[in-house]
Design a protein around this motif. Structure first.
Motif, mmCIF file in Angstrom:
data_model
loop_
_atom_site.group_PDB
_atom_site.id
_atom_site.type_symbol
_atom_site.label_atom_id
_atom_site.label_comp_id
_atom_site.label_asym_id
_atom_site.label_seq_id
_atom_site.Cartn_x
_atom_site.Cartn_y
_atom_site.Cartn_z
ATOM 1 N N ILE A 133 19.812 4.467 125.445
ATOM 2 C CA ILE A 133 19.763 3.228 126.234
ATOM 3 C C ILE A 133 20.219 3.498 127.660
ATOM 4 O O ILE A 133 19.601 3.056 128.630
ATOM 5 N N ILE A 134 21.304 4.257 127.787
ATOM 6 C CA ILE A 134 21.862 4.559 129.121
ATOM 7 C C ILE A 134 20.951 5.511 129.886
ATOM 8 O O ILE A 134 20.681 5.319 131.083
ATOM 9 N N VAL A 135 20.450 6.542 129.204
ATOM 10 C CA VAL A 135 19.574 7.527 129.860
ATOM 11 C C VAL A 135 18.295 6.865 130.368
ATOM 12 O O VAL A 135 17.864 7.098 131.502
ATOM 13 N N GLU B 32 19.986 -15.708 119.013
ATOM 14 C CA GLU B 32 20.120 -16.232 117.659
ATOM 15 C C GLU B 32 19.429 -15.338 116.624
ATOM 16 O O GLU B 32 20.003 -15.032 115.571
ATOM 17 N N LYS B 33 18.199 -14.883 116.941
ATOM 18 C CA LYS B 33 17.445 -14.127 115.948
ATOM 19 C C LYS B 33 17.100 -12.709 116.385
ATOM 20 O O LYS B 33 16.423 -11.993 115.664
ATOM 21 N N ARG B 34 17.554 -12.315 117.555
ATOM 22 C CA ARG B 34 17.257 -10.960 118.005
ATOM 23 C C ARG B 34 18.333 -10.471 118.959
ATOM 24 O O ARG B 34 19.145 -11.251 119.469
ATOM 25 N N PHE B 35 18.320 -9.179 119.191
ATOM 26 C CA PHE B 35 19.277 -8.513 120.083
ATOM 27 C C PHE B 35 18.479 -8.031 121.290
ATOM 28 O O PHE B 35 17.680 -7.106 121.178
ATOM 29 N N ARG B 36 18.649 -8.685 122.422
ATOM 30 C CA ARG B 36 17.783 -8.426 123.578
ATOM 31 C C ARG B 36 18.370 -7.346 124.484
ATOM 32 O O ARG B 36 19.562 -7.338 124.780
ATOM 33 N N MET C 147 13.146 -4.819 127.736
ATOM 34 C CA MET C 147 12.762 -3.543 127.166
ATOM 35 C C MET C 147 12.668 -3.649 125.643
ATOM 36 O O MET C 147 13.079 -4.641 125.050
ATOM 37 N N LYS C 148 12.136 -2.596 125.055
ATOM 38 C CA LYS C 148 12.092 -2.523 123.600
ATOM 39 C C LYS C 148 13.531 -2.446 123.091
ATOM 40 O O LYS C 148 14.295 -1.574 123.498
ATOM 41 N N ALA C 149 13.913 -3.345 122.195
ATOM 42 C CA ALA C 149 15.322 -3.488 121.817
ATOM 43 C C ALA C 149 15.571 -3.046 120.377
ATOM 44 O O ALA C 149 14.663 -3.054 119.542
ATOM 45 N N GLY D 265 8.064 -5.624 127.447
ATOM 46 C CA GLY D 265 8.489 -4.232 127.503
ATOM 47 C C GLY D 265 7.292 -3.309 127.559
ATOM 48 O O GLY D 265 6.263 -3.540 126.930
ATOM 49 N N SER D 266 7.443 -2.230 128.337
ATOM 50 C CA SER D 266 6.329 -1.300 128.520
ATOM 51 C C SER D 266 6.233 -0.322 127.355
ATOM 52 O O SER D 266 7.221 0.059 126.761
ATOM 53 N N ASP D 267 5.000 0.086 127.057
ATOM 54 C CA ASP D 267 4.810 1.122 126.037
ATOM 55 C C ASP D 267 5.230 2.489 126.572
ATOM 56 O O ASP D 267 5.510 3.395 125.810
ATOM 57 N N LYS D 268 5.274 2.624 127.886
ATOM 58 C CA LYS D 268 5.568 3.932 128.476
ATOM 59 C C LYS D 268 7.054 4.119 128.730
ATOM 60 O O LYS D 268 7.491 5.185 129.093
#
Length: 568
Positions: free
Chosen positions: A190-192, A208-212, A224-226, A141-144
């Motif tokens: 998220i949508i925007v 299993e351990k995260r929401f992607r 992306m950052k989730a 995921g990008s920082d920008k």
């Protein structure tokens, strides 16, 4: 550092990428600093040459990250903040060894830190800065881009309280919904973000351990950052309510629609909810009506193919079939055709499942299996409405195909789609589902296959020399390169460092003539039909792609990825 730069410059000369005179001139004009950057900026050498020289300097192997598939468990070996800090990307792992791509193989501190962190032997590979940046954005995921950290912090802080977690933000009992609630702001963001990044799909996937969270941008999935895993149930519930799904049902798939505003623009989202072993997965397709108003040149047609296609869609009757896999742009092409021929003197009716876009001046019918309104049932009723043009979302069975063919034989122009790999293969597909060959021969006007390839970003495009492997794969000769300027995107803020922005089609147009009709009637195999089409001047998908490579519109890598090689 200066000694290493000198050694790198010597290697560039030894490897034949530049010569001593050019290096001396670069030293003089650059003031002795940034000599390598000067050589690249003035196109004396390529960035790829520098990468190869760096690898040779340290006896390492060059790795090309673009298009490489890296497994999730490999990416998970190096945490996001570590990968971003040290500018490294894990490539693959074996029993006791991890291959890691790095831009600067002289950075011994980074190598020591990673060796200590992973507790395994590190096999360092060398990649360009641009490749590293693009891979970091793709896999970490990008920082920008992505959601503002402030939004996350607000949500996490407020949803920590149990009485806020569901509350007004998820009200489904007719009560008021607080538009400023943190969860609503998170879902809206998220949508925007997806819309601003030109994504076609939003994927919220429970692992299993995260929401992607992933967006599909220009046909390529980008992570992306989730949000944190513990917000998964609340986010899914909020989206299900927005899409008018049953919030308490977690066992069966559900479909719905969301209409929301991004700025002053109203956008539609088609929502699919699928139960998985770690929770419900949500996929939202962003329906952008602006794409339907594309002219034929914007779709990717060159002038000669455009003239042929305009002549075909202006015919009074017959069937025109667009073929290709899911996601190859078939529906966009058909909608653009309808937009092109939509005039007050024509009655146009479509049968779709679902109706994705509402088109002004066109009668659109939504298929509903639950009430018995199938493609075939709708088509029978449509023909009594005396249309000039009929569009069928997809020919799926014999009944639908038969009615479509009868419609074309009784004076209607019919557009539809079919899932086949190439244009001539559509004939075999129709015969396979039970249509008589003489009906296929007499009704079909044109078969067109298509694929989507990414456009080179105009703001960072630069000349590119294809590798020998790419030239062999695409059948490009040195004569083809004369007068052509191949381009490739370097990567910039405009294209999120991918080098590509937007997509267009490559096409294979098979116009059915009298001899082709006779071959279809005689049940000739697809290979014979293909030979006849080639004799008539049909370009294959790959050949059309090569034309667009030579015109500087896309890259060899894109065409190789999207098309198959032609048989000799």
């Amino acid at each position: 550092m200066a000694e290493k730069d000198d050694y790198l410059l010597d290697l560039l000369v030894d490897l034949g990428f530049t010569n001593a005179e050019q290096v001396a001139k670069a030293r003089a004009e650059s003031g002795g600093t940034g000599v390598v950057d000067y050589l690249v900026a003035n196109k004396i050498i390529r960035q790829a040459d520098v990468t190869q020289a760096k690898a040779a300097q340290f006896g390492a192997e060059v790795v090309h990250l673009a298009g490489m598939r890296i497994e999730d468990d490999v990416i998970a070996l190096i945490p996001r903040h570590v990968a971003k800090k040290y500018r490294v990307v894990p490539v693959f792992k074996s029993e006791n060894k991890v291959a890691v791509a790095i831009a600067d193989p002289s950075d011994l501190n980074t190598m020591d830190s990673l060796t200590h962190l992973l507790g395994a032997e590190i096999d360092f590979r060398v990649a360009s800065e641009q490749d590293i940046e693009a891979a970091l954005n793709k896999f970490y995921g990008s920082d920008k881009k992505g959601m503002d950290d402030g939004v996350f912090k607000d949500v996490i802080q407020e949803l920590t309280q149990e009485n806020v977690q569901i509350g007004g933000a998820l009200a489904d009992d007719g009560g008021a919904v607080d538009a400023d609630a943190p969860l609503i702001r998170l879902v809206n963001q998220i949508i925007v973000d997806a819309f601003k990044l030109r994504a076609s799909d939003i994927h919220l996937e429970p692992l299993e351990k995260r929401f992607r969270l992933r967006y599909r941008i220009d046909g390529v999935m980008q992570e992306m950052k989730a949000p944190p895993k513990r917000l998964q149930p609340s986010i899914i519930a909020r989206l299900k309510i927005q899409a008018n799904m049953v919030i308490s049902e977690h066992r069966i798939p559900q479909d719905g629609r969301i209409q929301t505003k991004v700025g002053s623009k109203l956008i539609d989202l088609r929502v699919s909810c699928l139960p998985t072993n770690h929770g419900e997965s949500i996929v939202m397709r962003i329906l952008d009506k602006e794409g339907l108003k594309l002219g034929l040149p914007e779709l990717g047609f060159f002038t000669d193919d455009q003239a042929t296609f305009e002549r075909l869609i202006a015919m009074p009757d017959g069937i025109l079939l667009v073929t290709g896999p899911t996601g190859s742009g078939k529906t966009t092409t058909l909608y653009s055709c309808l937009h092109y021929i939509n005039r007050p003197d024509k009655k146009i009716i479509t049968v779709e499942d679902p109706v994705e876009y509402v088109l002004a001046g066109i009668n659109q019918v939504q298929v509903s299996e639950q009430v018995g309104l199938t493609f075939a049932t709708a088509l029978r009723a449509i023909l009594r409405q005396a249309p000039n043009v009929v569009m069928i979302g997809e020919i799926r069975d014999l009944e639908t195909a038969s009615i479509a063919i009868n419609a074309s034989l009784t004076g209607h122009l019919v557009f539809s789609t079919l899932h086949t790999n190439d244009a001539p293969g559509a004939v075999a597909r129709l015969v396979d589902i039970g249509v008589k060959p003489f009906l296929v021969a007499s009704s079909t006007r044109c078969l067109m296959a298509q694929r989507l390839v990414r456009k080179i970003c105009k703001k960072c495009a630069e000349p590119y020399v294809p590798t020998d492997a790419e030239m062999r794969a695409l059948g490009i000769t040195t004569d083809n390169l004369k007068g052509a300027t191949l381009m490739k995107g370097r990567g910039c803020a405009n294209c999120n460092n991918t080098g590509n922005r937007g997509r267009f089609g490559v096409f294979e147009i098979f116009v059915i003539d009298d001899e082709a009709r006779k071959l279809i009637y005689d049940r000739a195999p697809t290979s014979v039909l293909r030979s006849r089409a080639r004799e008539m001047g049909m370009r294959t998908l790959r050949e059309d792609g090569v034309r667009k490579i030579l015109a500087g519109l896309t890259t060899p890598e894109e065409v190789i990825r999207s098309t198959v090689g032609d048989e000799e």
